[in-house]
Structure formats: C-alpha cells, structure tokens
Design an enzyme around this catalytic site. Structure first.
Site: not given
Ligand SMILES: NC(=O)c1ccc[n+]([C@@H]2O[C@H](COP(=O)([O-])OP(=O)(O)OC[C@H]3O[C@@H](n4cnc5c(N)ncnc54)[C@H](OP(=O)(O)O)[C@@H]3O)[C@@H](O)[C@H]2O)c1
Length: 277
Positions: A14, A16, A65-66, A92, A162, A176, A180, A209
């Site tokens: 992830g 990207s 796709d992971v 991630n 998370s 969710y 986690k 975040i």
């Molecule tokens: N943002 C927050 O507030 C927050 C808080 C706590 C924890 N987290 C954790 O931090 C991590 C990153 O979150 P984020 O906020 O950066 O999320 P995000 O902006 O929604 O980005 C998610 C990423 O995961 C990739 N992804 C989703 N499904 C996938 C799959 N099946 N195979 C490969 N890649 C996949 C997406 O790639 P594509 O677009 O290419 O599909 C994208 O790059 C996650 O584990 C999330 O649970 C986030």
C-alpha cells in the site's frame, strides 16, 4: 538525510497513497531500494517512483492485491529478480471501509452521496474484504518474505496497526478495530516465533493521520473538519498527524537503530490515547 538503510531492499505494501507513500519516500531518501506495492492506484505508484528516481533514489512499483497469496508470491519473486532478497517488509496496506468507488469521487460528492461508510451497513462479503486485506494481507506478505530472511538470519518487519486495535475504535468501526487487534497479536506471536532467526518484528499504532482513509471516514459523519477538530482537540499535541509522523517511526523500526527491539507495539498518536483515558 543519513542513508541508514542504504541498499536494503524494502517492500512497502500500500505504498501508493497516504502513510505508505510517506514511508516509501522516506525509505528511498534513507538509501533503500524501495518497492512501492499498490493495488488500484497505478498512476500514484508511478508518480512516487518517478519522484524517487528523479532525486537519485532507487524504486520500482509492483502491483499486487495483498489479500491474494498467489499475487503476493509473484510480487516477491519479481522484487527478488529485480533487487535481490527482501530485507525490510512494511505491512501497511489496509481498508477501513469498503464503499465501492467512493475514493474516486470528488470530496463534495462524497459528502452529498448516500454512502455512509458505516460498517453496520456493509454486507458480509464487504466485511470479509476488510478482513482479507487487513489480516490476510499481513499474513500473506509475511509468509512470503520470511523464508529468505530466516535463511539469511536477518530481517525487519514493521506492521501498521492502529489505535483502533488498542480499543480506541470509534463507533461503527468495530470490525476494522478487530482486524487491527489481530495485527497486534500477530506481531507479538511472530516476534516469539522469529526472534532466534534474527528477525525483528514490531508494530506501529497510528492515531488519526491525514490521508484518504481519514477522508473516507468522514463520509460517515458528513463533516471532515469536525473529525480533524475532534482529534486535534483530544490529542496532547493539539494536532492531527501527518503521514510523515508515522514514516519516521517506521524508518527507526526498519533500521539498525532498533536492533534490540522486537514484539513492540508503538503508539504514535500525539498523545490521543493517553488524553482519553
Ligand atoms: N489514516 C489514519 O488515520 C490511520 C490511523 C490508524 C491506522 N492507519 C493504518 O495505516 C495504514 C495506511 O493507511 P492510510 O491512511 O495511508 O490509508 P489510505 O490512504 O486509504 O491508503 C491505503 C493504501 O493501501 C493500499 N491497499 C488497499 N488495499 C490493498 C490491497 N488489497 N493490496 C495492496 N494494497 C492495498 C492502497 O493502494 P491502492 O490505492 O493502490 O489500492 C493504498 O496505497 C493502514 O494499515 C491503516 O489501517 C491509518
């Protein structure tokens, strides 16, 4: 930037968008041969690779796709062919809610759409999709990367969990949060399993975040600003986190600076959890 992971092969799932993107950019700046895994966001992944290579770094984008073990295995083979064995794996990639094509909508349409983003409204197969990415994806990538780490007696795995996995999940995000929590427990168990193989495995629990995931989250409340205000007001540091706040901790865990740490779960939430207990 010190090249503290110079020439290490680092796979970021992830990579990207959001936190994964920030990790990929930082790892490349720290000298890693960086693999930007993605699933749907081809152009975002290519843009990151371009940015890294323009700055003199090394990066490739690999689609997989992971949640699909066969796709993960071929991704790992491709990485090995191009860069050599994986030294650092960052698990991630994750989904918080599954709302069809919501991500491709402009933000004003998101708020006016009938999509709720609430888990309570999701059919079982969509909940299964969250599980297969958030839990299955972590297990698939780890299983695929560790044989060569074990053989070489070295490896670093960083799992992104998370604060939702620590019990801070908000209403209508129970599933969710559960996924986690499993990542946290998997991190601890695998630390026990892999310690004598020279593999460090740790996890980060981010708070709120600023990424697409948080924007998506706002679909359920219809007010993005109120979410930002709520998290800012309820954190000790008085702000919502940036992806870079997580990337720097991931770099620490991926580098030799954390060589004597394993099975640790680091909360990185600006003091949100502490303030709310
Ligand atoms: N943002 C927050 O507030 C927050 C808080 C706590 C924890 N987290 C954790 O931090 C991590 C990153 O979150 P984020 O906020 O950066 O999320 P995000 O902006 O929604 O980005 C998610 C990423 O995961 C990739 N992804 C989703 N499904 C996938 C799959 N099946 N195979 C490969 N890649 C996949 C997406 O790639 P594509 O677009 O290419 O599909 C994208 O790059 C996650 O584990 C999330 O649970 C986030």
């Amino acid at each position: 930037m010190d090249k503290i992971i110079k020439d290490k092969v680092a796979l970021i799932t992830g990579g990207s968008r959001g936190i994964g993107r920030a990790i990929a950019l930082l790892f490349a700046a720290a000298g890693a041969k960086t693999v930007v895994n993605y699933n749907k966001s081809d152009s975002c992944a290519e843009e990151i690779v371009q940015k890294i290579t323009n700055n003199g770094g090394q990066a490739i984008a690999v689609k997989a796709d992971v949640s699909n073990q066969a796709a993960v295995n071929s991704m790992v083979s491709e990485v090995t062919d191009q860069y050599g064995e994986i030294d650092i794996l960052v698990n991630n990639a994750a989904l918080a809610v599954v709302k069809g094509d919501a991500l491709s909508l402009p933000i004003e349409e998101l708020f006016s759409s009938t999509l709720t983003g609430d888990e309570m409204d999701l059919p079982a197969e969509k909940l299964a999709a969250i599980w297969s990415v958030n839990v299955g994806g972590v297990i698939n990538c780890t299983q695929s990367a560790i044989p060569s780490m074990i053989q070489r007696g070295a490896g670093k795995i960083v799992n992104i969990s998370s604060i939702a996995g620590l019990g801070e999940s908000t209403l209508k995000k129970t599933f969710y949060g559960l996924s986690k929590k499993v990542v946290i427990q998997y991190t601890k168990r695998m630390a026990i399993e892999l310690g004598t193989n020279g593999i460090n495995i740790n996890a980060i629990c981010p708070g709120a975040i600023k990424t697409d995931m948080l924007t998506n989250f706002a679909v359920s409340t219809k007010n993005y600003q109120s979410i930002l205000d709520e998290y800012s007001n309820n954190s000790l540091l008085g702000r919502v986190g940036d992806p870079e706040d997580i990337a720097s901790v991931a770099l620490f865990l991926a580098s030799s600076l954390s060589n004597y740490m394993t099975g640790e779960i680091l909360t990185v939430d600006g003091g949100y959890s502490l303030k709310n207990h």
